[in-house]
Design a protein around this motif. Structure first.
Motif, PDB file in Angstrom:
ATOM      1  N   VAL A  67       0.724  -1.293   0.177  1.00  0.00           N
ATOM      2  CA  VAL A  67      -0.126  -0.138  -0.060  1.00  0.00           C
ATOM      3  C   VAL A  67       0.680   1.392   0.081  1.00  0.00           C
ATOM      4  CG1 VAL A  67      -1.330   1.456   1.482  1.00  0.00           C
ATOM      5  CG2 VAL A  67      -2.215  -0.863   1.035  1.00  0.00           C
TER       6      VAL A  67
ATOM      7  N   TYR B 248      -4.291   6.571   1.291  1.00  0.00           N
ATOM      8  CA  TYR B 248      -3.969   5.119   0.894  1.00  0.00           C
ATOM      9  C   TYR B 248      -4.394   4.550  -0.319  1.00  0.00           C
ATOM     10  CZ  TYR B 248      -2.055   5.143   5.771  1.00  0.00           C
ATOM     11  OH  TYR B 248      -1.420   5.354   6.909  1.00  0.00           O
ATOM     12  N   SER B 249      -3.443   3.678  -0.871  1.00  0.00           N
ATOM     13  CA  SER B 249      -4.098   3.098  -2.379  1.00  0.00           C
ATOM     14  C   SER B 249      -2.952   2.023  -2.436  1.00  0.00           C
ATOM     15  CB  SER B 249      -3.911   3.986  -3.570  1.00  0.00           C
ATOM     16  OG  SER B 249      -2.612   4.527  -3.693  1.00  0.00           O
TER      17      SER B 249
ATOM     18  N   PRO C 142      -6.314  -3.582  -1.317  1.00  0.00           N
ATOM     19  CA  PRO C 142      -7.534  -3.352  -0.154  1.00  0.00           C
ATOM     20  C   PRO C 142      -7.693  -4.374   1.061  1.00  0.00           C
ATOM     21  CG  PRO C 142      -8.153  -4.436  -2.220  1.00  0.00           C
ATOM     22  CD  PRO C 142      -6.572  -3.959  -2.514  1.00  0.00           C
TER      23      PRO C 142
ATOM     24  N   PHE D  88      -4.894  -2.747   3.567  1.00  0.00           N
ATOM     25  CA  PHE D  88      -5.414  -1.756   4.084  1.00  0.00           C
ATOM     26  C   PHE D  88      -6.764  -2.024   5.200  1.00  0.00           C
ATOM     27  CE2 PHE D  88      -8.473   1.838   4.149  1.00  0.00           C
ATOM     28  CZ  PHE D  88      -7.796   2.714   4.747  1.00  0.00           C
ATOM     29  N   GLU D  89      -7.619  -2.702   4.672  1.00  0.00           N
ATOM     30  CA  GLU D  89      -8.527  -3.276   5.784  1.00  0.00           C
ATOM     31  C   GLU D  89      -7.984  -3.897   6.974  1.00  0.00           C
ATOM     32  OE1 GLU D  89     -11.587  -2.448   5.651  1.00  0.00           O
ATOM     33  OE2 GLU D  89     -11.496  -1.118   3.991  1.00  0.00           O
TER      34      GLU D  89
ATOM     35  N   ARG E 127      -6.188  -1.254   8.934  1.00  0.00           N
ATOM     36  CA  ARG E 127      -6.644   0.036   9.234  1.00  0.00           C
ATOM     37  C   ARG E 127      -6.593   0.796  10.349  1.00  0.00           C
ATOM     38  NH1 ARG E 127     -11.387   2.751   6.560  1.00  0.00           N
ATOM     39  NH2 ARG E 127     -11.805   0.969   5.269  1.00  0.00           N
TER      40      ARG E 127
ATOM     41  N   THR F 106      -7.325   8.140   8.089  1.00  0.00           N
ATOM     42  CA  THR F 106      -6.924   7.349   6.942  1.00  0.00           C
ATOM     43  C   THR F 106      -8.039   7.786   5.785  1.00  0.00           C
ATOM     44  OG1 THR F 106      -8.175   5.667   7.565  1.00  0.00           O
ATOM     45  CG2 THR F 106      -6.014   5.584   8.097  1.00  0.00           C
ATOM     46  N   ARG F 107      -7.433   7.888   4.458  1.00  0.00           N
ATOM     47  CA  ARG F 107      -8.425   8.167   3.332  1.00  0.00           C
ATOM     48  C   ARG F 107      -8.006   7.222   2.199  1.00  0.00           C
ATOM     49  NH1 ARG F 107     -10.375  13.705   3.276  1.00  0.00           N
ATOM     50  NH2 ARG F 107     -10.656  14.189   5.625  1.00  0.00           N
ATOM     51  N   TRP F 108      -8.922   6.303   1.898  1.00  0.00           N
ATOM     52  CA  TRP F 108      -8.640   5.169   0.811  1.00  0.00           C
ATOM     53  C   TRP F 108      -8.947   5.501  -0.454  1.00  0.00           C
ATOM     54  CZ3 TRP F 108      -6.048   1.088  -0.030  1.00  0.00           C
ATOM     55  CH2 TRP F 108      -6.424   0.175  -1.160  1.00  0.00           C
TER      56      TRP F 108
ATOM     57  N   THR G 139      -7.739   0.960  -5.477  1.00  0.00           N
ATOM     58  CA  THR G 139      -6.533   0.024  -5.747  1.00  0.00           C
ATOM     59  C   THR G 139      -5.490   0.403  -6.487  1.00  0.00           C
ATOM     60  OG1 THR G 139      -7.896  -0.930  -7.585  1.00  0.00           O
ATOM     61  CG2 THR G 139      -8.374  -1.764  -5.486  1.00  0.00           C
TER      62      THR G 139
ATOM     63  N   ALA H 130      -2.320   7.424  -4.366  1.00  0.00           N
ATOM     64  CA  ALA H 130      -2.293   8.144  -2.974  1.00  0.00           C
ATOM     65  C   ALA H 130      -1.465   9.224  -3.245  1.00  0.00           C
ATOM     66  CB  ALA H 130      -1.688   6.994  -1.992  1.00  0.00           C
TER      67      ALA H 130
END
Length: 298
Positions: free
Chosen positions: A119, A141-142, A145, A148-149, A152, A161-163, A166, A171
């Motif tokens: 990520v 974040y990118s 997934p 990240f999950e 998180r 956090t700001r997703w 993919t 980001a």
């Protein structure tokens, strides 16, 4: 009886103990996360030992210590150098080093080829904002997934956090796009202060006027977004480009009178003139984006 035991916090490896890295480490330590840290200059990493961090003798050893590995180094090249000898198999690599979208995508492919999930992140904060929820700082974040999950909550400890998707480059793209807008605002702000600087106008008296004006203009981003979405640059226009361009001589003469270089403004003003000359004077300034798109130019 009620079970009041606190679930163990996720251990974190952090590569990089500069100003931002140190702030990140302290935030995780304060929240009870075991932190292993490495830095090219050992003295900086040792400073965190007194606060409970474990100091690794090498980047490879730091990576081996924990599954979640966060990197916050100088640039993308330093990331490659630090991780060159590390075994990334099974590791979750979060890169918070400032870089370009292309570097984020390439680093993701590089990490995945070496057995890691990846990520990329773009930090929208300065070190004093880290670990302070009310500061408003956050991180884009990118990439993976799943990574990240799973992490998180841990990633949310230092900052929000700001997703953003993919695509591992998103980001960095969001980060640099916002910072580019910020720099444009700062350019205009400096020009404004330069104009009044030589007069009997106190900067502290002028500052609230400038802040209020910039705040009042900020909602224009929503109209710009709507025009870009629709492709209609004449939608909702209040002051068209021809009217705006008509004021250019006044801006330039005022700068000359005040003995201020117009170089912070002239690139924008030149684009405005060019777009009007192309017959788009009825548009909003949004149309100038066509002149910035190198893909559409020969």
């Amino acid at each position: 009886m009620t079970d009041t035991a606190v679930a163990p916090r996720t251990p974190v490896t952090l590569l990089g103990a500069g100003a931002m890295g140190t702030a990140l480490a302290r935030a995780w330590l304060a929240a009870g996360h075991p932190v292993t840290v490495w830095n090219r200059t050992p003295a900086r990493a040792e400073a965190l030992a007194a606060e409970g961090a474990a100091v690794a003798p090498s980047a490879a050893a730091a990576v081996a210590a924990n599954r979640l590995v966060v990197v916050c180094l100088l640039d993308d090249a330093s990331v490659g150098e630090a991780l060159d000898a590390a075994d990334l198999t099974g590791r979750d690599l979060v890169n918070l080093t400032t870089g370009t979208p292309g570097e984020g995508r390439a680093r993701a492919a590089w990490a995945e080829a070496r057995g890691a999930r990846f990520v990329d992140g773009g930090i929208m904060a300065v070190p004093p904002m880290i670990g302070v929820p009310e500061s408003g700082g956050y991180v884009f974040y990118s990439g993976s997934p799943e990574l990240f999950e799973e992490h998180r909550d841990t990633l949310a400890v230092p900052a929000g956090t700001r997703w953003v998707g993919t695509d591992p480059g998103f980001a960095a793209l969001h980060d640099v796009a916002l910072l580019s807008a910020m720099n444009g605002m700062f350019a205009g702000m400096l020009h404004a202060f330069a104009l009044v600087r030589g007069e009997d106008i106190a900067p502290k008296d002028f500052a609230p006027l400038l802040a209020g004006w910039l705040t009042a203009m900020a909602p224009a981003v929503h109209q710009t977004a709507e025009q870009l979405q629709s492709g209609d640059y004449t939608k909702g226009v209040v002051s068209n480009l021809a009217m705006q361009a008509a004021g250019i001589p006044t801006f330039l003469r005022t700068a000359e009178e005040q003995r201020v270089s117009p170089e912070l403004l002239t690139p924008y003003l030149d684009l405005m003139r060019e777009r009007v000359a192309q017959g788009h004077g009825d548009e909003d300034g949004t149309g100038m984006i066509e002149l910035l798109d190198l893909r559409g130019r020969s």
